[in-house]
Design an enzyme around this catalytic site. Structure first.
Site, short mmCIF file in Angstrom:
data_model
loop_
_atom_site.label_atom_id
_atom_site.label_comp_id
_atom_site.label_asym_id
_atom_site.label_seq_id
_atom_site.Cartn_x
_atom_site.Cartn_y
_atom_site.Cartn_z
N VAL A 169 2.46 -8.84 8.66
CA VAL A 169 3.44 -9.92 8.46
C VAL A 169 4.14 -10.34 9.76
O VAL A 169 4.65 -11.45 9.84
CB VAL A 169 4.54 -9.57 7.42
CG1 VAL A 169 3.97 -9.40 6.02
CG2 VAL A 169 5.35 -8.36 7.83
N TYR A 196 18.23 -1.91 13.12
CA TYR A 196 17.74 -1.90 11.74
C TYR A 196 18.78 -2.61 10.85
O TYR A 196 18.43 -3.47 10.04
CB TYR A 196 17.49 -0.47 11.25
CG TYR A 196 17.00 -0.43 9.82
CD1 TYR A 196 15.71 -0.85 9.50
CD2 TYR A 196 17.83 -0.03 8.78
CE1 TYR A 196 15.26 -0.87 8.18
CE2 TYR A 196 17.39 -0.03 7.47
CZ TYR A 196 16.11 -0.45 7.17
OH TYR A 196 15.68 -0.47 5.86
N THR A 225 10.54 7.65 0.38
CA THR A 225 9.20 7.10 0.60
C THR A 225 8.78 7.51 2.01
O THR A 225 9.41 8.37 2.60
CB THR A 225 9.22 5.56 0.52
OG1 THR A 225 10.09 5.08 1.56
CG2 THR A 225 9.72 5.06 -0.83
N VAL A 269 15.90 6.00 -0.49
CA VAL A 269 14.72 6.08 -1.36
C VAL A 269 13.70 6.97 -0.66
O VAL A 269 13.36 6.73 0.51
CB VAL A 269 14.08 4.69 -1.59
CG1 VAL A 269 12.99 4.77 -2.66
CG2 VAL A 269 15.12 3.64 -1.96
N GLY A 328 19.63 2.03 -1.34
CA GLY A 328 20.12 3.10 -0.47
C GLY A 328 18.97 4.04 -0.17
O GLY A 328 17.85 3.59 0.10
N THR A 380 0.80 -1.23 0.00
CA THR A 380 0.00 0.00 0.00
C THR A 380 0.83 1.28 0.00
O THR A 380 0.28 2.36 -0.06
CB THR A 380 -0.96 0.05 1.20
OG1 THR A 380 -0.20 0.03 2.40
CG2 THR A 380 -1.93 -1.11 1.17
C1 8X3 Z 1 16.91 2.27 3.99
C2 8X3 Z 1 18.21 2.88 3.66
O1 8X3 Z 1 20.34 3.95 4.53
O2 8X3 Z 1 18.30 4.42 5.76
O3 8X3 Z 1 16.97 0.90 4.13
O4 8X3 Z 1 19.34 2.26 5.91
S1 8X3 Z 1 19.07 3.39 5.04
#
Ligand code: 8X3
Length: 269
Positions: free
Chosen positions: A76, A168, A203, A201, A199, A28
């Site tokens: 998910v 992350y 969004t 993006v 890298g 979405t």
């Molecule tokens: C998103 C890119 O560089 O913020 O996965 O990890 S970053």
């Protein structure tokens, strides 16, 4: 004589009307949504998945003029919800050609000593376990047919770590390792596994990471031209439209202004 084998260049046009189906998580918004659009433009039927039913309904309405489409509303990171949603699909929709494991996000950007454990847990649950649940649920149907293609959307954070990226980066490193492991296990089955590492993006990614703080999110993409969701969607489409003998196993896609996870050339910056 020359035994070099050659083949014709496969035009993307020819890929149309082949009765293919794609299953896209996180459909979405962002990369998932742009992928759904490019797949629909190329006549690939769709199962679009997301947590937000209104957004799913709108996207379904937009794309059902182009292709057959089903919506599945689930999270998910919830194992039972995921299994139930996939089991609820009619039998003819279960053998999918392309699984785009796109759902994923970041929660917080803090030093480990300051970070919130709930945020850490969410990232591991969504970015790693979520992909495992969906993959495990759909894999039997691919194995039965001896074909299918799993495309996992990892990140540059799956290849490098950066300050405050801790969990992350750990989640995306785990996802990249999982993709590589899948490719080993599935060798010889006819199933392809690809991993994509984007890298920066532009969004809703940073807005989610910074918990709705739009200024902080906008600053991430200031002073250079970031990628947009369509840039990644085109790569996904290119990867899934290769001939049967070609697997693009791993690809990193960066804005031209970005050289690594933590080096971005910004104007006036
Ligand atoms: C998103 C890119 O560089 O913020 O996965 O990890 S970053």
């Amino acid at each position: 004589h020359n035994s070099t084998r050659r083949r014709k260049i496969v035009s993307l046009e020819k890929f149309q009307n082949m009765n293919k189906k794609a299953f896209i998580t996180g459909a979405t918004s962002g990369i998932g949504r742009a992928s759904a659009q490019i797949f629909a433009d190329n006549k690939i039927d769709l199962i679009i998945c997301g947590r937000r039913s209104e957004r799913l309904a709108l996207l379904e309405k937009e794309l059902n003029k182009k292709v057959n489409i089903k919506s599945l509303c689930f999270d998910v990171s919830d194992r039972n919800e995921t299994m139930d949603a996939i089991n609820s699909l009619p039998d003819n929709w279960k053998p999918i050609d392309f699984l785009i494991n796109n759902a994923g996000n970041a929660h917080g950007l803090s030093l480990s000593q300051d970070a919130n454990l709930d945020d850490w847990e969410k990232m591991l649950d969504i970015n790693v376990k979520g992909v495992m649940y969906v993959t495990k649920a759909l894999l039997p149907f691919m194995l039965e047919r001896g074909k299918g293609h799993i495309v996992n959307i990892s990140s540059i954070a799956g290849k490098e770590v950066y300050l405050k990226g801790n969990a992350y980066c750990a989640s995306k490193h785990a996802l990249s390792a999982f993709s590589d492991g899948l490719r080993l296990d599935l060798n010889g089955t006819g199933i392809k596994v690809s991993s994509i590492n984007p890298g920066a993006v532009n969004t809703e990614f940073s807005e989610v990471r910074f918990k709705g703080d739009k200024t902080k999110a906008e600053n991430v993409y200031e002073g250079f031209e970031p990628l947009v969701a369509e840039d990644i969607a085109e790569l996904i489409y290119f990867i899934v439209s290769r001939p049967a003998h070609v697997t693009i196993s791993d690809s990193t896609i960066l804005p031209t202004a970005q050289a690594s996870a933590s080096l971005i050339h910004r104007k006036n910056g």
